[in-house]
Design an enzyme around this catalytic site. Structure first.
Site, short mmCIF file in Angstrom:
data_model
loop_
_atom_site.label_atom_id
_atom_site.label_comp_id
_atom_site.label_asym_id
_atom_site.label_seq_id
_atom_site.Cartn_x
_atom_site.Cartn_y
_atom_site.Cartn_z
CG PHE A 1 -10.22 -65.15 106.39
CD1 PHE A 1 -11.16 -65.73 105.55
CD2 PHE A 1 -9.71 -63.91 106.04
CE1 PHE A 1 -11.60 -65.10 104.40
CE2 PHE A 1 -10.13 -63.26 104.89
CZ PHE A 1 -11.07 -63.86 104.07
CD GLN A 2 -7.79 -63.99 102.21
OE1 GLN A 2 -6.98 -63.15 102.60
NE2 GLN A 2 -8.53 -63.81 101.12
CE LYS B 1 -2.62 -57.01 108.87
NZ LYS B 1 -4.09 -56.84 108.65
CD GLU C 1 -3.51 -62.97 93.77
OE1 GLU C 1 -4.03 -62.39 94.74
OE2 GLU C 1 -4.18 -63.55 92.88
CG MET D 1 1.14 -79.09 70.85
SD MET D 1 2.05 -79.24 69.29
CE MET D 1 3.21 -77.89 69.45
#
Length: 586
Positions: free
Chosen positions: A135-136, A185, A73, A500
């Protein structure tokens, strides 16, 4: 019968968009229709349970909207950033709830810091279980609130269409930035009529505040009397498309110009009036000119600490004209004597009109003494590097890349030493030719952002310049480019270090190289081949040009492993907290 896109437009574009009646449709289709109505044809994303209704509808819209299935993602949001940075259009990413949303946070923060227009759509658990640690489930609204222009948690399908329309408006107007739409959802399954309210929505918007012509006129009078003026221009010039207007103004005035890291390309690097980049790794000339200036004309900048160094000693003798579209930026760090809240392009076009009405043409002769000082600094300390017969110098890589691309490529850099060498040694000709993570400094940005940029402008050559460290953070997106036949070109500047950080440890921590050794890394050529890409390597200066040309000529994904000198440092450098005139030169 209502249609989201007219029949004529469908025929012209050879795109089929499903038609609807006035009967209610589910939220997922409302979302897709609203995206199409807002001009979206490209989405980067990764499905999950909370967005399955949306992906089901995405399948039905596949002729109107191309979805690119990324492998992480973070890659989706960086690709959307690359798309937006290359075009100025709003980039779109779609991710699921929980870890999908949290993986997107880095890209959202990156876009926020650099004022990049994005709409990031995140799935959420059903409304009935929000707040139950389902969940999630994560509080995406709360997590992203400090790093967005605006966030939506859409709890009712009736609010979804307006939320999408508002999101695109907010992302792209004023000072651009990311907007998050968090959609439970069950909302994507609820039914509602599609109102096609985009036109009504836009007509109700309030125009941006008009430029204060009176203050701008006063500022121009001060510019015309300054003995040592410098135009200090940033990302706002690029975002607003102000390059042409800027060129007209500075050529008429005969003044020197120095861009920030984000402003590169907003004024041509090779222009006789360009002093090169200023700031921590800016040119000696640019930093000295600003330090000695009596008037600093700051356009589309925010006086970032990487530019100013020790603020009390930044342009200490200069009055300041500050032009910025964001009123909150003006006076936040440096108080200007001449504040102008305006879009950079609008302000510069008005300034050009004022100059024409005054009959002002070229004031370069008036600034002859000032240009004399500047030319002496340019002669004394030019950007340069001593090349070797035996090892490839990083600066040589950039100069050779510039040669083989005729200076026309869009350069997308990751973050680190290679980013600064690219900024210093690849002269940029135009707006949106330089794409990098400036404010947040996100390692891993370069590869997926270059993929998004190449998708956005398929007729242009795009090259990602990355370090061996940043490459290993997001290299999984190579397979995305392979899948969709995106001719991605990725140049790994391989020095076997987190370069760096190693440089700072060398210079400021008595060479205590703590946890920066990347000598144990994959064989990048074999890794490229495992993905199905072309892998090429150069180890000596004699191989460099031919290897770069071979990769550019290949009609597909190329990964270059360019092995460079291990302990080369970026110079000049202004130590953190130091005055910008006190540069370490070598």
């Amino acid at each position: 019968m209502l249609e989201a896109v007219s029949i004529a437009q469908n025929v012209a574009n050879e795109v089929h968009v499903p038609t609807i009646s006035v009967e209610p449709i589910r939220g997922a289709e409302i979302l897709m229709r609203a995206l199409v109505d807002n001009g979206v044809d490209t989405v980067f994303g990764l499905p999950g349970g909370a967005v399955l209704h949306i992906y089901d509808e995405m399948w039905r819209y596949r002729e109107a909207v191309t979805h690119y299935l990324v492998r992480h993602e973070q890659g989706a949001v960086h690709a959307a950033e690359g798309y937006a940075r290359a075009t100025g259009k709003v980039g779109v990413a779609l991710v699921t709830s929980g870890p999908g949303a949290t993986n997107a946070v880095t890209g959202i923060a990156d876009a926020y810091m650099d004022s990049i227009p994005l709409v990031v759509i995140t799935g959420q658990v059903p409304t009935a279980v929000i707040g139950t640690d389902a969940f999630q489930e994560v509080d995406t609204f709360g997590i992203t609130l400090p790093i967005v222009k605006h966030s939506y948690l859409v709890r009712n399908v009736e609010d979804l269409e307006n939320a999408v329309n508002e999101a695109f408006y907010l992302a792209s107007t004023g000072k651009p930035g990311p907007v998050v739409i968090d959609i439970p959802k069950d909302v994507t399954a609820q039914l509602c009529e599609y109102r096609e309210s985009r036109t009504d929505f836009l007509s109700a918007q309030v125009d941006a505040p008009a430029c204060d012509r009176e203050m701008l006129g006063v500022a121009l009078e001060r510019i015309l009397t300054a003995k040592k003026p410098v135009f200090y221009v940033g990302g706002g010039v690029v975002t607003s498309g102000a390059s042409d207007a800027l060129g007209k103004v500075v050529e008429a005035l005969g003044v020197p110009v120095t861009p920030t890291l984000m402003g590169l390309g907003g004024f041509p690097t090779a222009h006789a009036q360009c002093l090169g980049m200023l700031g921590m790794h800016g040119t000696y000339t640019a930093n000295m000119a600003v330090a000695e200036s009596d008037l600093l004309v700051a356009i589309g900048v925010r006086f970032d600490d990487r530019v100013t160094g020790k603020l009390a000693e930044f342009a200490p003798n200069a009055e300041v004209v500050h032009i910025d579209i964001d009123a909150s930026n003006i006076g936040k760090i440096r108080k200007p004597q001449y504040p102008v809240v305006a879009d950079a392009r609008v302000a510069l076009e008005i300034m050009s009109e004022m100059l024409t009405s005054k009959g002002a043409t070229n004031h370069r002769e008036r600034l002859g003494d000032w240009w004399g000082e500047i030319r002496e600094w340019q002669k004394a300390v030019p950007l340069s590097c001593e090349y070797s017969e035996f090892e490839i110098k990083p600066q040589q890589v950039i100069e050779t890349l510039h040669e083989v691309t005729n200076g026309d490529a869009i350069i997308v850099s990751d973050v680190g030493q290679h980013q600064m060498w690219a900024a210093q040694f690849y002269p940029f000709k135009r707006n949106r030719q330089w794409i990098n993570s400036g404010g947040l400094g996100t390692m891993g940005f370069g590869l997926p952002a270059a993929m998004g940029a190449q998708i956005a402008v398929p007729d242009r050559q795009v090259v990602a310049i990355v370090g061996d460290g940043g490459f290993q953070m997001t290299n999984q997106e190579i397979i995305t480019a392979i899948q969709y036949k995106v001719p991605l070109k990725v140049l790994i500047m391989n020095n076997g270090y987190l370069g760096m950080v190693r440089q700072w440890q060398e210079m400021f921590y008595e060479r205590a190289y703590s946890e920066v050794d990347l000598s144990i890394s994959p064989d990048f050529v074999k890794l490229a081949e495992a993905y199905g890409a072309q892998g090429l390597r150069a180890r000596t200066p004699g191989e460099l040009k031919a290897v770069l040309q071979e990769g550019l000529d290949f009609d597909g994904v190329t990964i270059w492993d360019i092995v460079v000198s291990k302990e080369e440092n970026v110079f000049p450098i202004v130590p953190v907290g130091g005055a910008s005139r006190n540069m370490i030169l070598k």
